[in-house]
Design a protein around this motif. Structure first.
Motif, PDB file in Angstrom:
ATOM      1  N   VAL A  23      -7.777 -14.427   6.390  1.00 29.95           N
ATOM      2  CA  VAL A  23      -6.787 -13.540   7.025  1.00 29.95           C
ATOM      3  C   VAL A  23      -6.921 -13.591   8.539  1.00 29.95           C
ATOM      4  O   VAL A  23      -5.934 -13.473   9.270  1.00 29.95           O
ATOM      5  N   LEU A  24      -8.145 -13.829   9.007  1.00 32.38           N
ATOM      6  CA  LEU A  24      -8.343 -13.833  10.455  1.00 32.38           C
ATOM      7  C   LEU A  24      -7.922 -15.149  11.107  1.00 32.38           C
ATOM      8  O   LEU A  24      -8.033 -15.300  12.315  1.00 32.38           O
ATOM      9  N   ARG A  25      -7.464 -16.110  10.341  1.00 33.43           N
ATOM     10  CA  ARG A  25      -6.994 -17.366  10.913  1.00 33.43           C
ATOM     11  C   ARG A  25      -5.666 -17.157  11.644  1.00 33.43           C
ATOM     12  O   ARG A  25      -4.984 -16.165  11.447  1.00 33.43           O
ATOM     13  N   ARG A  27      -2.887 -19.132  11.583  1.00 34.82           N
ATOM     14  CA  ARG A  27      -1.644 -19.623  11.003  1.00 34.82           C
ATOM     15  C   ARG A  27      -1.293 -18.866   9.735  1.00 34.82           C
ATOM     16  O   ARG A  27      -2.168 -18.297   9.097  1.00 34.82           O
ATOM     17  N   THR A  28      -0.020 -18.880   9.380  1.00 33.51           N
ATOM     18  CA  THR A  28       0.408 -17.994   8.318  1.00 33.51           C
ATOM     19  C   THR A  28      -0.088 -18.431   6.947  1.00 33.51           C
ATOM     20  O   THR A  28      -0.396 -17.587   6.112  1.00 33.51           O
ATOM     21  N   VAL A  31      -3.454 -17.210   6.127  1.00 28.27           N
ATOM     22  CA  VAL A  31      -3.391 -15.749   6.043  1.00 28.27           C
ATOM     23  C   VAL A  31      -2.869 -15.314   4.678  1.00 28.27           C
ATOM     24  O   VAL A  31      -3.412 -14.409   4.037  1.00 28.27           O
ATOM     25  N   GLY A  34      -5.510 -15.898   2.182  1.00 31.34           N
ATOM     26  CA  GLY A  34      -6.550 -14.885   2.325  1.00 31.34           C
ATOM     27  C   GLY A  34      -6.140 -13.576   1.693  1.00 31.34           C
ATOM     28  O   GLY A  34      -6.939 -12.929   1.004  1.00 31.34           O
ATOM     29  N   LEU A  35      -4.876 -13.192   1.912  1.00 27.19           N
ATOM     30  CA  LEU A  35      -4.397 -11.948   1.312  1.00 27.19           C
ATOM     31  C   LEU A  35      -4.458 -12.031  -0.202  1.00 27.19           C
ATOM     32  O   LEU A  35      -4.854 -11.074  -0.875  1.00 27.19           O
ATOM     33  N   VAL A 106       0.591 -16.790  13.717  1.00 25.39           N
ATOM     34  CA  VAL A 106       0.838 -15.400  13.358  1.00 25.39           C
ATOM     35  C   VAL A 106       1.133 -14.565  14.602  1.00 25.39           C
ATOM     36  O   VAL A 106       1.950 -13.660  14.587  1.00 25.39           O
ATOM     37  N   GLN A 117      -4.625  -9.252  14.323  1.00 18.65           N
ATOM     38  CA  GLN A 117      -5.459  -9.902  13.321  1.00 18.65           C
ATOM     39  C   GLN A 117      -6.142 -11.133  13.875  1.00 18.65           C
ATOM     40  O   GLN A 117      -5.634 -12.220  13.807  1.00 18.65           O
TER      41      GLN A 117
ATOM     42  N   GLN B  79       3.641  -9.981  10.886  1.00 18.58           N
ATOM     43  CA  GLN B  79       2.439  -9.247  11.284  1.00 18.58           C
ATOM     44  C   GLN B  79       2.360  -7.901  10.571  1.00 18.58           C
ATOM     45  O   GLN B  79       1.308  -7.505  10.071  1.00 18.58           O
ATOM     46  N   VAL B  82       1.404  -8.352   6.897  1.00 16.99           N
ATOM     47  CA  VAL B  82      -0.011  -8.696   6.735  1.00 16.99           C
ATOM     48  C   VAL B  82      -0.870  -7.450   6.925  1.00 16.99           C
ATOM     49  O   VAL B  82      -1.740  -7.119   6.118  1.00 16.99           O
TER      50      VAL B  82
END
Lengths: 117, 425
Positions: A23-25, A27-28, A31, A34-35, A106, A117, B79, B82
């Motif tokens: 998630v902390l990367r 690019r989408t 992310v 990760g989610l 992101v 993020q 954003q 997320v």
């Protein structure tokens, strides 16, 4: 010998750690992945919250000594449905952001809007 | 709260049918879904249902957020999604923790079970309670997790941003519900734990929000930061967890929702009329209806910054009065008053750039698109009118809110009402 609790707990920990890292990367796509990992971890966690039980029936039987807790299972089912829908939503929005702006970062390089993020 | 939602929803809808809803599909179903989610979150008596309604209102808000499209808006939307998905995961973890130690999710039942939790499970319960506070703080835009709000609100379509004004209040409302009922007096140290974190965080939120007002480069950003600041003020009062401060907080909540909603609509009025200058603080020729819009902006700004004679002043006065005796009173008084000054300076700067300095530039900007011009003004005017009503009838409203907060701090009535009837669990 590894107990079942240990395996479940460390699985949740690994899923969460990998999910947070992704998630902390910037690019989408990572992310979104990760989610997804985090939601899996949460689902397993919720399930484990009903206490792990072996060889207990989930439905009523006359000769049962005890039952597996059914409520967390219902919660997990709801949570799975919701997180699945949410993942679909964010994939669509990420795609659209990519198509409209040409890159998949992101953060927003715009005055005033700090990347998060 | 339901009445407040309905009032805000009605006026926003009045505004939206004047063109905004034509810019993308499915505006109205999403709008109703959003209202459903908000109302559900206010009404529910069950922790997991609260989660489900949060998700409903969030899903609808994702759709509304990107309504009308545009690269910047969609990216701000990503954003936002997320951020909220992570928040939802944390919410679920908190729910799981609380369920694991109490074995129930019904709020009234929880209130009974929480004090009985075994000493060994206390740590789990505390973790759950604080994670829950974190989630509600995300919704209420409290400081460590406030950064999503300005970007989202400033980029969202104006009617949607105005409706979002009540979404931060859902977070505040949930904090009030959970931490008076479930983790209230009976819960011992858990309740105190929340207050300890809430007040400093709220104070920082207040300062940061109002500094943002001063630093903002466009009107939309400025109003967004003002919302962050007002949430700070609100949660300072909530964090006191005393009946008097709570009724003041509820009054301020009513006021700040209406004021923020009206201001977001005004921002859109300005944006539409300034063409390529949009709502940035740059010199631009005069635009049509300039005088009228300047007038409503003036009224809205007075309300938001908390100057007399409107309800913002009364709300802040009530809050300050309620926490006069507290240990942190010096901090609260100092920060609330100085940030009010900063906000006034910020709004004055924005307003004078937009409305006054434009007279020094020749020419008048042509109107971009014509339509029914009256309806937006009617809805903005009605929202401001509600503020005036809130001021005029401050007496009865305060009495009612004091009764409400008395009930909040005497949860046994609620518990009996829910459990005594035998309807649930």
């Amino acid at each position: 010998m590894l107990s079942m609790e240990f395996i479940v707990a460390s699985t949740i920990a690994m899923l969460t750690a990998a999910g947070i890292y992704l998630v902390l990367r910037a690019r989408t796509f990572p992310v979104v992945l990760g989610l997804a990992l985090i939601t899996y971890a949460v689902n397993v966690f919720l399930f484990a919250m009903g206490r792990l039980a072996v060889n207990l029936p989930p439905v009523i039987r006359s000769d049962a000594a005890g039952y597996a807790d059914p409520l967390p299972q219902a919660l997990v089912l709801t949570a799975i449905v919701i997180s699945f829908g949410m993942t679909a939503v964010i994939v669509v929005m990420a795609l659209r952001a990519w198509l409209e702006s040409g890159n998949d970062h992101v953060d927003i390089e715009q005055p005033g809007s700090e990347g998060e993020q | 709260m339901l009445v407040l939602t309905a009032v805000l929803g009605l006026f926003v809808l009045l505004y939206a049918i004047n063109g905004w809803d034509k810019r993308g599909r499915h505006f109205h179903p999403l709008f109703q879904f959003q209202l459903l989610g908000i109302n559900g979150a206010f009404l529910t008596g069950d922790l997991f249902n609260l989660f489900v309604f949060f998700e409903i209102l969030l899903i609808a808000s994702y759709g509304l957020m990107v309504h009308g499209g545009g690269a910047l808006r969609v990216r701000a939307g990503v954003q936002y999604v997320v951020m909220n998905l992570v928040g939802s995961s944390v919410f679920l973890i908190a729910v799981g923790l609380i369920y694991s130690v109490t074995g129930t999710l019904n709020m009234a039942d929880l209130a009974l079970r929480v004090p009985e939790v075994a000493a060994g499970d206390r740590a789990l319960l505390h973790t759950g309670a604080l994670l829950l506070l974190l989630v509600f703080a995300v919704k209420a835009a409290l400081v460590p997790v406030q950064f999503w709000l300005p970007g989202t609100y400033a980029n969202a379509p104006a009617p949607v941003a105005a409706l979002f004004a009540i979404m931060t209040k859902v977070g505040a409302y949930s904090i009030i519900r959970m931490y008076t009922l479930v983790f209230g007096d009976g819960a011992g140290e858990v309740g105190a734990l929340a207050g300890e974190w809430l007040v400093p965080a709220a104070l920082v939120t207040l300062v940061l929000g109002m500094l943002g007002v001063l630093a903002a480069r466009s009107l939309g950003q400025m109003v967004s930061f003002a919302v962050v600041g007002s949430m700070g003020t609100l949660l300072v009062a909530v964090g006191m967890f005393s009946p008097k401060a709570m009724s003041a907080a509820l009054y301020y909540l009513l006021h700040s929702t209406l004021a923020a909603g009206a201001l977001f609509l005004i921002v859109d009025l300005v944006t539409q009329r300034r063409g390529k200058h949009a709502d940035t603080f740059s010199l631009a020729p005069r635009f049509i209806h300039g005088g009228l819009i300047a007038g409503v902006f003036f009224v809205g700004a007075i309300a938001m910054t908390g100057m007399p004679p409107l309800s913002g002043f009364l709300g802040k006065l009530l809050i300050l009065d309620a926490i006069r005796d507290g240990a942190v009173a010096v901090w609260v008084w100092g920060l609330v008053l100085s940030t009010s000054l900063i906000a006034i300076i910020g709004f004055a700067r924005g307003g004078s750039t937009l409305f006054w300095k434009s007279t020094s530039v020749e020419g008048v900007l042509p109107a971009e698109r014509r339509g029914g011009d009256a309806l937006p003004f009617v809805s903005v005017g009605m929202l401001l009118g509600m503020l005036v009503l809130l001021t005029v009838f401050a007496g009865p409203v305060t009495v009612y809110l004091e009764e409400t907060s008395m009930q909040l701090f005497a949860p046994s009535g609620y518990i009996n009402a829910v459990l005594g009837s035998g309807g649930m669990r």
